[in-house]
Write a protein that holds these residues in place. Structure first.
Motif, PDB file in Angstrom:
ATOM      1  N   TYR A 199      31.185  18.370  62.469  1.00  0.00           N
ATOM      2  CA  TYR A 199      30.762  19.755  62.647  1.00  0.00           C
ATOM      3  C   TYR A 199      29.288  19.897  62.281  1.00  0.00           C
ATOM      4  CZ  TYR A 199      35.615  21.441  62.969  1.00  0.00           C
ATOM      5  OH  TYR A 199      36.916  21.681  63.356  1.00  0.00           O
ATOM      6  N   ILE A 243      31.644  19.767  67.310  1.00  0.00           N
ATOM      7  CA  ILE A 243      31.643  21.232  67.334  1.00  0.00           C
ATOM      8  C   ILE A 243      30.388  21.737  66.641  1.00  0.00           C
ATOM      9  CG2 ILE A 243      32.827  23.322  66.502  1.00  0.00           C
ATOM     10  CD1 ILE A 243      35.463  21.788  66.760  1.00  0.00           C
ATOM     11  N   VAL A 287      28.809  25.175  65.051  1.00  0.00           N
ATOM     12  CA  VAL A 287      29.091  26.549  64.620  1.00  0.00           C
ATOM     13  C   VAL A 287      27.782  27.183  64.157  1.00  0.00           C
ATOM     14  CG1 VAL A 287      30.520  28.049  63.193  1.00  0.00           C
ATOM     15  CG2 VAL A 287      31.364  25.772  63.814  1.00  0.00           C
ATOM     16  N   HIS A 296      32.352  22.187  71.699  1.00  0.00           N
ATOM     17  CA  HIS A 296      32.655  23.610  71.548  1.00  0.00           C
ATOM     18  C   HIS A 296      31.509  24.253  70.770  1.00  0.00           C
ATOM     19  CE1 HIS A 296      36.006  26.802  70.548  1.00  0.00           C
ATOM     20  NE2 HIS A 296      35.005  27.314  71.251  1.00  0.00           N
ATOM     21  N   MET A 322      30.279  27.591  68.913  1.00  0.00           N
ATOM     22  CA  MET A 322      30.846  28.797  68.305  1.00  0.00           C
ATOM     23  C   MET A 322      29.712  29.611  67.686  1.00  0.00           C
ATOM     24  SD  MET A 322      34.278  27.208  66.585  1.00  0.00           S
ATOM     25  CE  MET A 322      35.166  28.753  66.713  1.00  0.00           C
ATOM     26  N   SER A 369      38.314  27.155  66.577  1.00  0.00           N
ATOM     27  CA  SER A 369      37.546  25.952  66.931  1.00  0.00           C
ATOM     28  C   SER A 369      38.375  24.982  67.767  1.00  0.00           C
ATOM     29  CB  SER A 369      37.035  25.253  65.667  1.00  0.00           C
ATOM     30  OG  SER A 369      38.085  24.613  64.960  1.00  0.00           O
ATOM     31  N   ARG A 370      39.702  25.072  67.642  1.00  0.00           N
ATOM     32  CA  ARG A 370      40.599  24.167  68.371  1.00  0.00           C
ATOM     33  C   ARG A 370      40.995  24.732  69.742  1.00  0.00           C
ATOM     34  NH1 ARG A 370      43.602  24.739  63.200  1.00  0.00           N
ATOM     35  NH2 ARG A 370      42.820  23.151  61.741  1.00  0.00           N
TER      36      ARG A 370
END
Length: 335
Positions: free
Chosen positions: A3, A79, A81, A121, A123, A232-233
């Motif tokens: 992350y 990911i 964020v 992803h 976010m 997040s999933r």
């Protein structure tokens, strides 16, 4: 998983990073350590994260695209964020350029590196402030949100719209979440709970705006982190479209989700909860509503529940008690 989190020395970023590290993930934290509020508090949060060997901190500003790129190229996150931002509704009236630099230029840099490095992803932290003085409650993600009352809210809505264009053009799976009055241990000193508790301990008056007639949908920090981890999933896509309430774009893998419990409390109820837990009355100074304030926030959690199966549930009494205990334990380290 790996992350990359911006704003790990901040309130929400610290809690999210700590949760992920406790679960065994790797976290690269990026933070500018700006002096908007106490650097001692930010340094204490960083020290807590530094105890985890799988945490790597980078100090830098979102406007420094070269540093962001270098950090990402090295780390290769699954990911990303993006929580770092110039926060604060009232401060945006004093220093709007800080919001332009961080929330617009900085967020554009995040979009660029997410596109360049193909994160799985993206976010993004948005805010309930984008709803402005929406007269319809609860606030639904499908409501019109084009009348922001502050430059802070405008900068966050602009970030959402920019992110949608990148999701369409470059197919970056993107989830933007709108926060509703987040509170809890390690919170920000400019937020009401922190200010009220500190003032009451020091026998100073508290400033109650809107004559106490405002209400807020308070969200406890642990519940918020639960929701971010759950989301997040869930990559935005047709396979998980929710009929009627979804904001899933028809033009790209992009979705907006409220993170709030849908249980607003009046400001005076909030103050009375603090008084009850601290065992003393507050010296209240009743003031009119400030420019940019909204009379209420009230989340619809329907989309969040449909996607994740749960919503924020911690009651105000429990959450305020946890904050007060934390503050009493740590005030001499952070004030």
């Amino acid at each position: 998983m790996r992350y990359f989190i911006t704003g790990t020395a901040g309130f929400i970023g610290f809690h999210l990073a700590r949760r992920l590290l406790e679960q065994g993930h790797e976290v690269l934290g990026f933070d500018g350590m700006t002096p908007y509020y106490s650097l001692r508090l930010k340094e204490a949060r960083n020290a807590g994260l530094a105890q985890f060997p799988s945490f790597r901190p980078v100090m830098g500003m979102l406007e420094d695209k070269v540093l962001l790129e270098r950090s990402l190229a090295d780390f290769k996150p699954d990911i990303l964020v993006h929580l770092a931002a110039q926060a604060g509704v009232r401060y945006s009236l004093e220093n709007p350029k800080a919001y332009l630099d961080s929330n617009l230029v900085g967020s554009w840099n995040i979009l660029e590196i997410a596109r360049t490095y193909g994160v799985g992803h993206l976010m993004l932290a948005s805010t309930s402030s984008v709803y402005g003085a929406n007269p319809e409650v609860p606030f639904r993600e499908t409501d019109k949100a084009d009348e922001p009352l502050t430059f802070y809210a405008a900068s966050k809505k602009a970030m959402e719209v920019m992110a949608h264009s990148y999701a369409h053009l470059y197919k970056v799976p993107t989830t933007a979440f709108r926060f509703f009055t987040v509170y809890g241990p390690w919170g920000r000193p400019d937020m009401a709970l922190f200010k009220f508790v500190k003032a009451m301990i020091e026998d100073r008056e508290i400033e109650v705006y809107g004559e106490g007639r405002m209400s807020r949908d308070f969200t406890y920090i642990d519940d918020l982190v639960d929701s971010i981890v759950d989301l997040s999933r869930i990559l935005p896509g047709e396979d998980n479209r929710v009929p009627e309430v979804d904001t899933l774009s028809s033009q790209g893998p992009f979705r907006v989700v409220n993170i709030g419990g849908g249980q607003p409390a009046g400001l005076l109820d909030f103050v009375e909860t603090i008084e009850r837990i601290m065992g003393k009355p507050a010296n209240r100074k009743m003031l009119p509503m400030q420019k940019g304030d909204v009379p209420r926030t009230f989340a619809s959690p329907d989309l969040l529940v449909a996607l994740t199966g749960r919503k924020p549930e911690t009651n105000l009494e429990e959450g305020v008690r946890a904050f007060v205990q934390w503050y009493l334990d740590h005030r001499h380290e952070i004030d």
